[in-house]
Design a protein around this motif. Structure first.
Motif, short mmCIF file in Angstrom:
data_model
loop_
_atom_site.label_atom_id
_atom_site.label_comp_id
_atom_site.label_asym_id
_atom_site.label_seq_id
_atom_site.Cartn_x
_atom_site.Cartn_y
_atom_site.Cartn_z
N VAL A 286 0.84 -1.19 0.00
CA VAL A 286 0.00 0.00 0.00
C VAL A 286 0.88 1.25 0.00
O VAL A 286 0.61 2.23 -0.72
CB VAL A 286 -0.97 -0.01 1.21
CG1 VAL A 286 -1.64 1.35 1.39
CG2 VAL A 286 -2.02 -1.10 1.02
N ASP A 287 1.93 1.24 0.78
CA ASP A 287 2.81 2.40 0.82
C ASP A 287 3.43 2.68 -0.54
O ASP A 287 3.41 3.82 -1.03
CB ASP A 287 3.93 2.18 1.85
CG ASP A 287 4.83 3.41 1.98
OD1 ASP A 287 4.49 4.29 2.78
OD2 ASP A 287 5.84 3.48 1.26
N PHE A 288 3.95 1.63 -1.19
CA PHE A 288 4.62 1.85 -2.47
C PHE A 288 3.65 2.35 -3.53
O PHE A 288 3.91 3.33 -4.23
CB PHE A 288 5.31 0.56 -2.95
CG PHE A 288 5.99 0.73 -4.27
CD1 PHE A 288 7.20 1.39 -4.36
CD2 PHE A 288 5.41 0.25 -5.44
CE1 PHE A 288 7.82 1.59 -5.59
CE2 PHE A 288 6.02 0.43 -6.67
CZ PHE A 288 7.23 1.11 -6.74
N LEU A 289 2.49 1.69 -3.66
CA LEU A 289 1.58 2.09 -4.73
C LEU A 289 0.91 3.43 -4.44
O LEU A 289 0.40 4.08 -5.35
CB LEU A 289 0.53 1.01 -4.97
CG LEU A 289 1.04 -0.23 -5.73
CD1 LEU A 289 -0.12 -1.11 -6.14
CD2 LEU A 289 1.85 0.16 -6.95
N SER A 290 0.93 3.86 -3.18
CA SER A 290 0.39 5.19 -2.89
C SER A 290 1.26 6.28 -3.49
O SER A 290 0.83 7.43 -3.63
CB SER A 290 0.27 5.40 -1.37
OG SER A 290 1.56 5.59 -0.78
N ARG A 291 2.49 5.93 -3.88
CA ARG A 291 3.48 6.93 -4.30
C ARG A 291 3.67 6.98 -5.81
O ARG A 291 4.41 7.85 -6.31
CB ARG A 291 4.82 6.66 -3.61
CG ARG A 291 4.72 6.74 -2.09
CD ARG A 291 6.02 6.31 -1.43
NE ARG A 291 5.88 6.20 0.03
CZ ARG A 291 6.03 7.21 0.89
NH1 ARG A 291 6.33 8.42 0.44
NH2 ARG A 291 5.89 7.01 2.18
N VAL A 292 3.09 6.05 -6.57
CA VAL A 292 3.18 6.11 -8.03
C VAL A 292 1.85 6.57 -8.59
O VAL A 292 0.80 6.44 -7.94
CB VAL A 292 3.60 4.74 -8.61
CG1 VAL A 292 4.98 4.34 -8.11
CG2 VAL A 292 2.58 3.65 -8.29
N ARG A 293 1.86 7.09 -9.81
CA ARG A 293 0.69 7.77 -10.35
C ARG A 293 -0.13 6.91 -11.30
O ARG A 293 -1.09 7.40 -11.90
CB ARG A 293 1.12 9.05 -11.07
CG ARG A 293 1.78 10.07 -10.15
CD ARG A 293 0.92 10.40 -8.94
NE ARG A 293 -0.43 10.80 -9.32
CZ ARG A 293 -1.51 10.55 -8.60
NH1 ARG A 293 -1.42 9.86 -7.47
NH2 ARG A 293 -2.68 10.95 -9.01
N ASN A 294 0.19 5.64 -11.45
CA ASN A 294 -0.62 4.75 -12.28
C ASN A 294 -2.03 4.61 -11.70
O ASN A 294 -2.23 4.80 -10.50
CB ASN A 294 -0.01 3.34 -12.31
CG ASN A 294 1.42 3.31 -12.73
OD1 ASN A 294 2.29 3.91 -12.10
ND2 ASN A 294 1.70 2.58 -13.79
N PRO A 295 -3.00 4.25 -12.52
CA PRO A 295 -4.27 3.77 -11.95
C PRO A 295 -4.00 2.46 -11.22
O PRO A 295 -3.23 1.62 -11.70
CB PRO A 295 -5.16 3.57 -13.18
CG PRO A 295 -4.23 3.42 -14.33
CD PRO A 295 -3.01 4.22 -13.99
N ILE A 296 -4.60 2.28 -10.05
CA ILE A 296 -4.31 1.10 -9.24
C ILE A 296 -5.61 0.47 -8.74
O ILE A 296 -6.66 1.11 -8.71
CB ILE A 296 -3.41 1.45 -8.03
CG1 ILE A 296 -4.07 2.52 -7.16
CG2 ILE A 296 -2.04 1.90 -8.50
CD1 ILE A 296 -3.30 2.84 -5.90
N GLY A 297 -5.50 -0.79 -8.36
CA GLY A 297 -6.65 -1.51 -7.82
C GLY A 297 -6.30 -2.16 -6.50
O GLY A 297 -5.12 -2.33 -6.16
N VAL A 298 -7.33 -2.51 -5.73
CA VAL A 298 -7.17 -3.24 -4.48
C VAL A 298 -8.22 -4.34 -4.44
O VAL A 298 -9.40 -4.08 -4.66
CB VAL A 298 -7.35 -2.32 -3.24
CG1 VAL A 298 -7.17 -3.13 -1.95
CG2 VAL A 298 -6.38 -1.16 -3.27
N LYS A 299 -7.78 -5.56 -4.16
CA LYS A 299 -8.72 -6.67 -4.00
C LYS A 299 -9.36 -6.59 -2.61
O LYS A 299 -8.67 -6.39 -1.61
CB LYS A 299 -7.99 -8.01 -4.14
CG LYS A 299 -7.44 -8.31 -5.54
CD LYS A 299 -8.54 -8.72 -6.48
CE LYS A 299 -8.00 -9.17 -7.82
NZ LYS A 299 -7.50 -10.57 -7.80
N LEU A 300 -10.67 -6.76 -2.56
CA LEU A 300 -11.41 -6.76 -1.30
C LEU A 300 -12.14 -8.09 -1.16
O LEU A 300 -13.06 -8.38 -1.94
CB LEU A 300 -12.42 -5.61 -1.26
CG LEU A 300 -11.87 -4.18 -1.32
CD1 LEU A 300 -13.02 -3.17 -1.30
CD2 LEU A 300 -10.90 -3.91 -0.18
#
Length: 462
Positions: A286-300
């Motif tokens: 979560v920390d790493f992907l919070s810092r890049v600007r790509n569109p991102i997803g999270v599995k719930l």
């Protein structure tokens, strides 16, 4: 367009932040024996050209934002875990073809453009429940995907080898080259795609059920042609690449600074997601992907709460940017009609910018009596229908599907029109990790979803 992730064009704080994950006890990471070998692989990857461009990732963000508003539909499909040996022209072509065929059916059924995303060109790493595997008294590292080690159960094959990240990069580059050629060179012509669909229908036991939809698509194509539609303009389609950003050394080494903005982008793929096992708010992923600007997803998964979702949205998308964040639910057919409505009710209208996508695969995995890891097609479709019903009832937008599929004629999932039974699993069970929909089952899903969406639109007077 890009500068290295250590460029002076980015602030010192931005550069330092890209490595903050290292202090957060990252989960699901392989233990490499040779630190010097790992550092050499990092340096080599860091010097490679980008696999995708920031502008492409931004364009995908815009397309996903449209899906959050009900103006488009996301279709993400591909292998559960790509293999180096499976990156052949024929296999890649069949996977792309299957996604395009599904998209043609869904476009017609939903009267919406379909955002086409392949789980391709980077889906090489897989999470495991244990770091080690024991067979007949022999204990070796678990198979974590071709980007880490090999599936064969020998000490040499199961060694966690950082050089495999370079092989993954090269295979991804060649895969993307083929995808771009297929989707811009006439292969994606809408008329050809529907011709392939007709071939599926005549061979499928559910032919009568889908014939009406197929006939309607035919009439629409003939009408367009009679009106002088420029089919040449439909020869090219947008097709994006996605994978789970699991192996953080690989993702960090392929992060670059966009020279237009000074913002970091992970150039290993257009769309990256965080899995159910690594989505903890304080996790390294979560920390790493919070810092890049790509569109991102999270599995719930089924244990996800509204508070979890809201906190993740605040951490990953504090500016509430449409298209930035996608929640990919994977509840299981047995609980989705209970858990997803609770989740949506708890969130209410606080995340209108988030796109909701259904992964009907991972919550429905079972083991057959003969020992095969499999899924039932009927369970998969039950989760899909539960996903749509929950969103329609809540007044939110069901934005897309995220599925594991192959274009090959495998027998890994039970049921469907082909009526694969437990004995049939033995015929062509080829996956190294999770079972996938075969070509016919994937198209069968598309027709059923198209029927479902069309019926809802009719009932709503759309």
């Amino acid at each position: 367009m890009y500068q290295s992730a250590g460029s002076a064009h980015a602030s010192a704080e931005t550069i330092a932040g890209l490595d903050a994950w290292r202090s957060l006890s990252p989960q699901q990471q392989p233990a490499y024996e040779d630190a010097a070998e790992l550092e050499a692989a990092r340096q080599s990857l860091g010097a490679q050209p980008p696999l995708i461009f920031a502008g492409e990732a931004d364009r995908l963000k815009d397309r996903i934002a449209a899906a959050s508003r009900g103006e488009a539909f996301v279709l993400a499909g591909g292998d559960c875990a790509e293999s180096f040996s499976g990156a052949t022209a024929d296999k890649i072509r069949r996977r792309v073809q299957t996604v395009l065929q599904m998209a043609a059916v869904l476009t017609y059924g939903g009267s919406l453009p379909v955002v086409k995303i392949g789980r391709m060109a980077g889906q090489f790493a897989k999470p495991r429940s244990s770091d080690l595997e024991t067979r007949e008294g022999v204990t070796l590292p678990s198979f974590r995907g071709d980007i880490v080690n090999s599936h064969e159960f020998t000490p040499e094959a199961r060694r966690n080898d950082p050089q495999r990240m370079l092989t993954a990069y090269n295979v991804s580059a060649s895969t993307l080259n083929l995808i771009r050629a297929f989707t811009t060179g006439g292969f994606a012509d809408l008329r050809l795609v529907h011709d392939w669909n007709r071939g599926f229908l005549t061979a499928n036991e559910g032919y009568q059920r889908y014939e009406a939809t197929a006939a309607e698509i035919d009439r629409a194509l003939r009408f367009m042609e009679a009106c002088g539609a420029d089919f040449e303009a439909l020869n090219s389609v947008e097709f994006f690449a996605a994978h789970e950003a699991l192996l953080l050394e690989y993702e960090r080494a392929l992060t670059r600074i966009d020279s237009r903005t000074g913002d970091p982008y992970d150039v290993s793929g257009h769309f990256l997601w965080i899995g159910e096992r690594t989505r903890q708010l304080d996790s390294a992923h979560v920390d790493f992907l919070s810092r890049v600007r790509n569109p991102i997803g999270v599995k719930l998964g089924p244990t996800a709460t509204a508070d979890d979702a809201l906190a993740l949205a605040e951490r990953l998308d504090p500016d509430a940017e449409p298209g930035r964040l996608t929640f990919i639910t994977r509840m299981g057919a047995g609980v989705i009609r209970e858990r997803l409505p609770q989740l949506l009710q708890g969130i209410g209208d606080r995340l209108p910018h988030v796109t909701w996508v259904c992964d009907p695969m991972h919550g429905n995995t079972i083991t057959s009596s003969s020992g095969y890891k499999t899924r039932r097609f009927e369970d998969i479709m039950a989760e899909v229908s539960g996903f749509f019903e929950a969103h329609y009832d809540a007044g939110t937008v069901p934005g897309g599907l995220h599925i594991e599929l192959t274009g090959d004629d495998v027998t890994e999932i039970l049921g469907g029109g082909a009526q694969i039974d437990e004995a049939g699993l033995e015929e062509r069970y080829e996956t190294l990790v999770d079972p996938r929909l075969n070509h016919d089952q994937a198209l069968e899903m598309a027709f059923q979803v198209a029927e479902y969406v069309s019926a809802h639109r009719s009932a709503a007077g759309a």
